[in-house]
Motif scaffolding. Structure first.
Motif, PDB file in Angstrom:
ATOM      1  N   LEU A 186       0.690  -0.768  -0.069  1.00 22.55           N
ATOM      2  CA  LEU A 186       0.106   0.189  -0.223  1.00 22.55           C
ATOM      3  C   LEU A 186       0.371   1.233   0.702  1.00 22.55           C
ATOM      4  CD1 LEU A 186      -2.549  -0.992   2.704  1.00 22.55           C
ATOM      5  CD2 LEU A 186      -2.406  -1.760   0.732  1.00 22.55           C
ATOM      6  N   ASP A 225       1.261   7.825  -3.779  1.00 20.57           N
ATOM      7  CA  ASP A 225       0.982   8.557  -4.132  1.00 20.57           C
ATOM      8  C   ASP A 225       2.195   8.710  -5.521  1.00 20.57           C
ATOM      9  OD1 ASP A 225       2.716  10.597  -3.483  1.00 20.57           O
ATOM     10  OD2 ASP A 225       0.938  12.477  -3.314  1.00 20.57           O
ATOM     11  N   GLY A 270      -3.358   5.220  -2.453  1.00 27.62           N
ATOM     12  CA  GLY A 270      -4.122   5.497  -1.809  1.00 27.62           C
ATOM     13  C   GLY A 270      -4.233   5.989  -0.511  1.00 27.62           C
ATOM     14  N   ASP A 271      -4.887   6.693   0.104  1.00 25.25           N
ATOM     15  CA  ASP A 271      -4.707   7.468   1.787  1.00 25.25           C
ATOM     16  C   ASP A 271      -5.269   6.749   2.994  1.00 25.25           C
ATOM     17  OD1 ASP A 271      -4.040   8.980   4.334  1.00 25.25           O
ATOM     18  OD2 ASP A 271      -4.744  10.746   3.065  1.00 25.25           O
ATOM     19  N   ILE A 272      -3.874   6.111   3.653  1.00 20.17           N
ATOM     20  CA  ILE A 272      -4.306   4.880   4.777  1.00 20.17           C
ATOM     21  C   ILE A 272      -4.753   5.179   5.869  1.00 20.17           C
ATOM     22  CG2 ILE A 272      -3.232   2.784   3.698  1.00 20.17           C
ATOM     23  CD1 ILE A 272      -1.269   3.385   5.816  1.00 20.17           C
ATOM     24  N   GLU A 290      -7.356   6.938   6.006  1.00 19.98           N
ATOM     25  CA  GLU A 290      -8.874   7.520   5.978  1.00 19.98           C
ATOM     26  C   GLU A 290      -9.229   6.083   6.247  1.00 19.98           C
ATOM     27  OE1 GLU A 290     -10.348   9.745   5.583  1.00 19.98           O
ATOM     28  OE2 GLU A 290      -9.097  11.058   5.897  1.00 19.98           O
ATOM     29  N   ARG A 348     -12.023   3.576   4.734  1.00 19.47           N
ATOM     30  CA  ARG A 348     -12.646   3.094   3.798  1.00 19.47           C
ATOM     31  C   ARG A 348     -12.136   3.076   2.553  1.00 19.47           C
ATOM     32  NH1 ARG A 348     -17.463   6.545   0.140  1.00 19.47           N
ATOM     33  NH2 ARG A 348     -17.563   4.892  -1.855  1.00 19.47           N
ATOM     34  N   HIS A 349     -10.481   3.751   2.440  1.00 18.11           N
ATOM     35  CA  HIS A 349      -9.179   3.282   1.399  1.00 18.11           C
ATOM     36  C   HIS A 349      -9.253   1.852   2.053  1.00 18.11           C
ATOM     37  CE1 HIS A 349      -6.240   3.026  -1.224  1.00 18.11           C
ATOM     38  NE2 HIS A 349      -5.539   2.647   0.049  1.00 18.11           N
ATOM     39  N   CYS A 350      -8.781   1.945   3.669  1.00 18.08           N
ATOM     40  CA  CYS A 350      -8.383   0.797   4.358  1.00 18.08           C
ATOM     41  C   CYS A 350      -8.845  -0.275   3.769  1.00 18.08           C
ATOM     42  CB  CYS A 350      -8.055   0.679   5.398  1.00 18.08           C
ATOM     43  SG  CYS A 350      -6.957   2.542   5.979  1.00 18.08           S
ATOM     44  N   GLU A 383     -11.310  -1.276   1.301  1.00 14.31           N
ATOM     45  CA  GLU A 383     -10.933  -1.401   0.629  1.00 14.31           C
ATOM     46  C   GLU A 383      -9.987  -1.771  -0.014  1.00 14.31           C
ATOM     47  OE1 GLU A 383     -12.352   2.129  -2.188  1.00 14.31           O
ATOM     48  OE2 GLU A 383     -14.122   2.174  -0.937  1.00 14.31           O
ATOM     49  N   ALA A 384      -8.879  -0.999   0.201  1.00  7.61           N
ATOM     50  CA  ALA A 384      -7.604  -2.124  -0.225  1.00  7.61           C
ATOM     51  C   ALA A 384      -6.953  -3.433   0.505  1.00  7.61           C
ATOM     52  CB  ALA A 384      -6.737  -1.060   0.101  1.00  7.61           C
ATOM     53  N   SER A 410      -3.982   4.642  11.564  1.00  4.27           N
ATOM     54  CA  SER A 410      -4.033   3.762  10.034  1.00  4.27           C
ATOM     55  C   SER A 410      -3.943   2.064  10.284  1.00  4.27           C
ATOM     56  CB  SER A 410      -2.516   3.814   8.839  1.00  4.27           C
ATOM     57  OG  SER A 410      -1.204   4.010   9.645  1.00  4.27           O
TER      58      SER A 410
END
Length: 263
Positions: free
Chosen positions: A49, A52, A76-78, A80, A82-84, A86-87, A132
């Motif tokens: 993960l 950018d 992505g920004d861990i 957040e 929601r991103h974690c 999904e990732a 995170s």
């Protein structure tokens, strides 16, 4: 960077992670890249993960694949949740599960006075460095089987402090407590939780954080008189992720150039 950090494994691989599936946050460069490459050399498929730095991430994946293992990079920004979520779901789907989780991503900002630390910086540093770890671990745990391992990256600053990295050091102290607490919580599930507390390591985070004079003298204050290379830290993660550390949980390893902590 000059010189370029050494990331490749220094020992002959022994298949200690053969067939395992690993997830490494902050795996595009520095210590995270070295860990990802060392895991791949030991037989693991590795997902990383990252935020950018797409070129760095692509290079890491290419080098994982050169070892004959599957590599995956997700941007992505861990900080957040929601991103974690999904990732991690994507990693588990692509790799078929997660056996080893390395919580490594971090950021730091040098200041000369605590009054200079803004509310925004304080929240950002904590969200990236410790929030995170909660988010990624919460998402990953349903996919980690008995016998799995979690390795968190803390720092020598958790034990020695750093007057110009106060918020960063505070997050690293929180990671030590997180590691110890989580190890007890997961013991009955057969999942080990440990940490690594590197000293001054030559990574892209250093020239991005400090001025030229500080970079020039970086690492000179430890007993060995030099900064470490990422490749000198990665074996600690391999050990803690492997069955060699089957009787270790809640512990911290200290590859830091000879600095004594807790003594």
């Amino acid at each position: 960077m000059t010189p370029r950090p050494e990331a490749g494994p220094r020992r002959h691989p022994g298949g200690r992670l053969a067939g395992r599936r690993a997830l490494v946050s902050g795996g595009d460069s520095g210590i995270g890249r070295a860990v990802a490459l060392a895991f791949a050399a030991e037989g693991a498929d590795v997902a990383i993960l990252y935020l950018d730095e797409h070129g760095d991430a692509d290079e890491t994946v290419a080098r994982i694949e050169e070892e004959g293992r599957r590599g995956l990079a997700i941007a992505g920004d861990i900080s957040e949740k929601r991103h974690c979520d999904e990732a991690v779901a994507q990693v588990a789907d692509r790799l078929g599960g997660i056996d080893v989780l390395v919580n490594n991503a971090a950021e730091q900002h040098q200041v000369s006075d605590i009054a200079e630390i803004t509310e925004e910086q304080l929240e950002r540093t904590f969200r990236t460095n410790i929030f995170s770890m909660f988010f990624v671990t919460q998402a990953a745990l349903p996919h980690i089987p008995e016998g799995g391992a979690i390795v968190n990256t803390t720092s020598v600053t958790a034990y020695k402090g750093n007057p110009s990295l106060i918020d960063y050091s505070a997050t690293k102290g929180a990671i030590v407590a997180f590691t110890r607490s989580l190890s007890g919580a997961l013991a009955e599930r057969g999942i080990r939780v440990n940490a690594v507390a590197p000293g001054p390591i030559w990574t892209p985070l250093i020239p991005a954080t400090f001025d030229a004079e500080s970079v020039e003298s970086f690492g000179a204050n430890v007993p060995m008189g030099r900064p470490g290379e990422p490749a000198e830290v990665a074996p600690s993660y391999v050990f803690l992720a492997s069955d060699d550390a089957s009787y270790m949980s809640g512990q911290v390893l200290h590859p830091n150039g000879g600095t004594i902590v807790g003594g």
